[in-house]
Design a protein around this motif. Structure first.
Motif, short mmCIF file in Angstrom:
data_model
loop_
_atom_site.label_atom_id
_atom_site.label_comp_id
_atom_site.label_asym_id
_atom_site.label_seq_id
_atom_site.Cartn_x
_atom_site.Cartn_y
_atom_site.Cartn_z
N ARG A 1 0.84 -1.20 0.00
CA ARG A 1 0.00 0.00 0.00
C ARG A 1 0.87 1.25 0.00
NH1 ARG A 1 -2.81 2.87 5.07
NH2 ARG A 1 -0.63 3.45 5.22
N ASP A 2 1.91 1.26 0.85
CA ASP A 2 2.79 2.42 0.92
C ASP A 2 3.51 2.66 -0.41
OD1 ASP A 2 2.10 2.83 3.59
OD2 ASP A 2 3.77 1.62 4.34
N GLY A 3 3.93 1.57 -1.04
CA GLY A 3 4.59 1.70 -2.33
C GLY A 3 3.68 2.30 -3.37
N GLN B 1 8.05 2.06 13.28
CA GLN B 1 8.88 0.92 12.92
C GLN B 1 9.62 1.13 11.59
OE1 GLN B 1 9.22 -1.52 15.07
NE2 GLN B 1 7.63 -0.78 16.46
N GLY B 2 9.27 2.18 10.86
CA GLY B 2 10.02 2.53 9.66
C GLY B 2 9.57 1.83 8.39
N LEU B 3 8.36 1.27 8.38
CA LEU B 3 7.92 0.53 7.19
C LEU B 3 7.86 1.44 5.95
CD1 LEU B 3 6.83 -1.95 5.76
CD2 LEU B 3 4.54 -1.36 6.60
N TRP B 4 7.19 2.59 6.06
CA TRP B 4 7.04 3.48 4.90
C TRP B 4 8.41 3.90 4.39
CZ3 TRP B 4 8.12 8.11 2.73
CH2 TRP B 4 7.24 8.64 1.76
N ALA B 5 9.30 4.26 5.30
CA ALA B 5 10.64 4.71 4.90
C ALA B 5 11.41 3.60 4.19
CB ALA B 5 11.42 5.19 6.12
N ARG B 6 11.25 2.38 4.65
CA ARG B 6 11.98 1.27 4.03
C ARG B 6 11.36 0.88 2.69
NH1 ARG B 6 13.32 -3.33 8.29
NH2 ARG B 6 14.28 -4.18 6.39
N ARG C 1 17.67 4.22 15.31
CA ARG C 1 18.82 3.34 15.14
C ARG C 1 18.46 2.16 14.25
NH1 ARG C 1 19.97 3.07 19.99
NH2 ARG C 1 18.85 1.18 20.57
N ALA C 2 17.28 1.57 14.47
CA ALA C 2 16.85 0.43 13.65
C ALA C 2 16.72 0.82 12.19
CB ALA C 2 15.52 -0.12 14.18
N ALA C 3 16.19 2.02 11.94
CA ALA C 3 16.04 2.48 10.55
C ALA C 3 17.40 2.67 9.89
CB ALA C 3 15.25 3.79 10.52
N ARG C 4 18.35 3.24 10.62
CA ARG C 4 19.70 3.44 10.06
C ARG C 4 20.34 2.11 9.71
NH1 ARG C 4 20.00 7.47 14.11
NH2 ARG C 4 21.04 6.05 15.57
N GLU C 5 20.10 1.12 10.55
CA GLU C 5 20.69 -0.20 10.30
C GLU C 5 20.17 -0.82 9.01
OE1 GLU C 5 19.73 -2.33 13.86
OE2 GLU C 5 21.36 -1.41 15.03
N HIS C 6 19.03 -0.35 8.53
CA HIS C 6 18.45 -0.88 7.29
C HIS C 6 18.55 0.10 6.13
CE1 HIS C 6 16.57 -3.62 10.28
NE2 HIS C 6 16.75 -4.50 9.31
N GLY C 7 19.41 1.09 6.26
CA GLY C 7 19.71 1.95 5.12
C GLY C 7 18.95 3.24 5.00
#
Length: 295
Positions: free
Chosen positions: A79-81, A107-112, A132-138
């Motif tokens: 949906r976000d995509g 949780q950073g879903l949209w950003a990821r 921090r979790a978001a940074r770890e995933h780019g």
């Protein structure tokens, strides 16, 4: 209202003893001009830190995590995509040309998902654990003070503005973070039957948590109307825009955005563009910065 009736609701929702809030008052008012409901007493910084980092925490259930991981792995089908593709179509830009910000990303879903589509994805959250979790995933995380001048094409606030205690300050910062013609999407719970739930609290009855959700204690400090959001945007030079149906279906022009391997998900995404942005449960508006720099 002293909030005595809210004790059981708080205990169930946050899994904490409501005695920690002894002395606190649940007080709400309504703007006579736009009908927005807002808390007149809000939590301080220390309590908000406990609320979002400890009480709500970063832990999620296994089912949610499995779905989260699937969506991150298949951003074109999410949906976000599809929403990001709508914005790209509206702005007449390629996905890989977009610079995005997920404000209050959780949780950073949209950003990821934005990152998976090739956008220059940025994120901000009050929780350092989530940053921090978001940074770890780019995801490129930024501080609140770095938003201004970011010249973002698209800023996403998904179920965020109802939590914000300093709405005008945040709107000012986000509006200054948009590039000329950039988009700000705001999605919040609609007021629905919240008046009845608030009346129950006032009478000492334990309210139905679902009906109270748009003005939930501690978290949802603003229960917006579309008039309230539009007036807020106008104060910062932002005007409402509405993507066309063709733009909402822009994802169909990209390969791999619908899969028969997940028929329920496919049906939802083919129906979603027809769903109004305003309903009894949800309220979504798109605001656009002036296309030309002032002066």
């Amino acid at each position: 209202m002293d909030g005595i009736a809210l004790g059981p609701v708080i205990a169930r929702h946050y899994a904490v003893d409501p005695v920690v809030l002894a002395g606190g008052r649940y007080r709400v008012s309504r703007c006579l001009a736009c009908a927005t409901i807002y808390h007149t007493e809000v939590a301080g910084e220390a309590l908000l830190t406990d609320l979002y980092d400890v009480w709500l925490g970063a832990a999620v259930g296994a089912a949610y995590r499995a779905e989260f991981d699937w969506l991150v792995a298949h951003p074109r089908q999410s949906r976000d995509g599809h929403e990001i593709m709508t914005a790209a179509s509206f702005l007449e830009m390629p996905l890989r040309g977009l610079k995005t910000l997920d404000y209050g990303m959780g949780q950073g879903l949209w950003a990821r998902v934005a990152l998976g589509l090739g956008a220059a994805s940025h994120g901000f959250d009050l929780s350092e654990t989530r940053m921090r979790a978001a940074r770890e995933h780019g995801v490129a995380t930024i501080g609140y003070g770095d938003i201004e001048g970011g010249r973002f094409d698209l800023v996403n606030t998904e179920q965020v503005m109802e939590h914000v205690t300093a709405v005008e300050a945040v709107m000012a910062q986000l509006s200054r973070g948009l590039r000329p013609g950039g988009l700000l999407k705001i999605a919040v719970p609609a007021q629905a039957a919240v008046d009845e739930a608030i009346a129950e609290v006032a009478s000492g009855k334990v309210p139905d948590a679902n009906r109270l959700m748009p003005a939930f204690p501690l978290e949802h400090v603003n229960a917006f109307t579309s008039a309230g959001l539009l007036a807020l945007g106008e104060r910062f030079g932002l005007q409402r825009v509405t993507p066309t149906l063709a733009q909402r279906f822009a994802f169909l022009r990209t390969a791999g955005t619908v899969s028969t391997r997940r028929p329920k998900n496919a049906v939802k995404e083919l129906v979603r563009p027809f769903i109004p942005y305003e309903s009894r449960r949800d309220l979504t508006i798109w605001l656009q910065a002036p296309v030309v720099d002032a002066g």
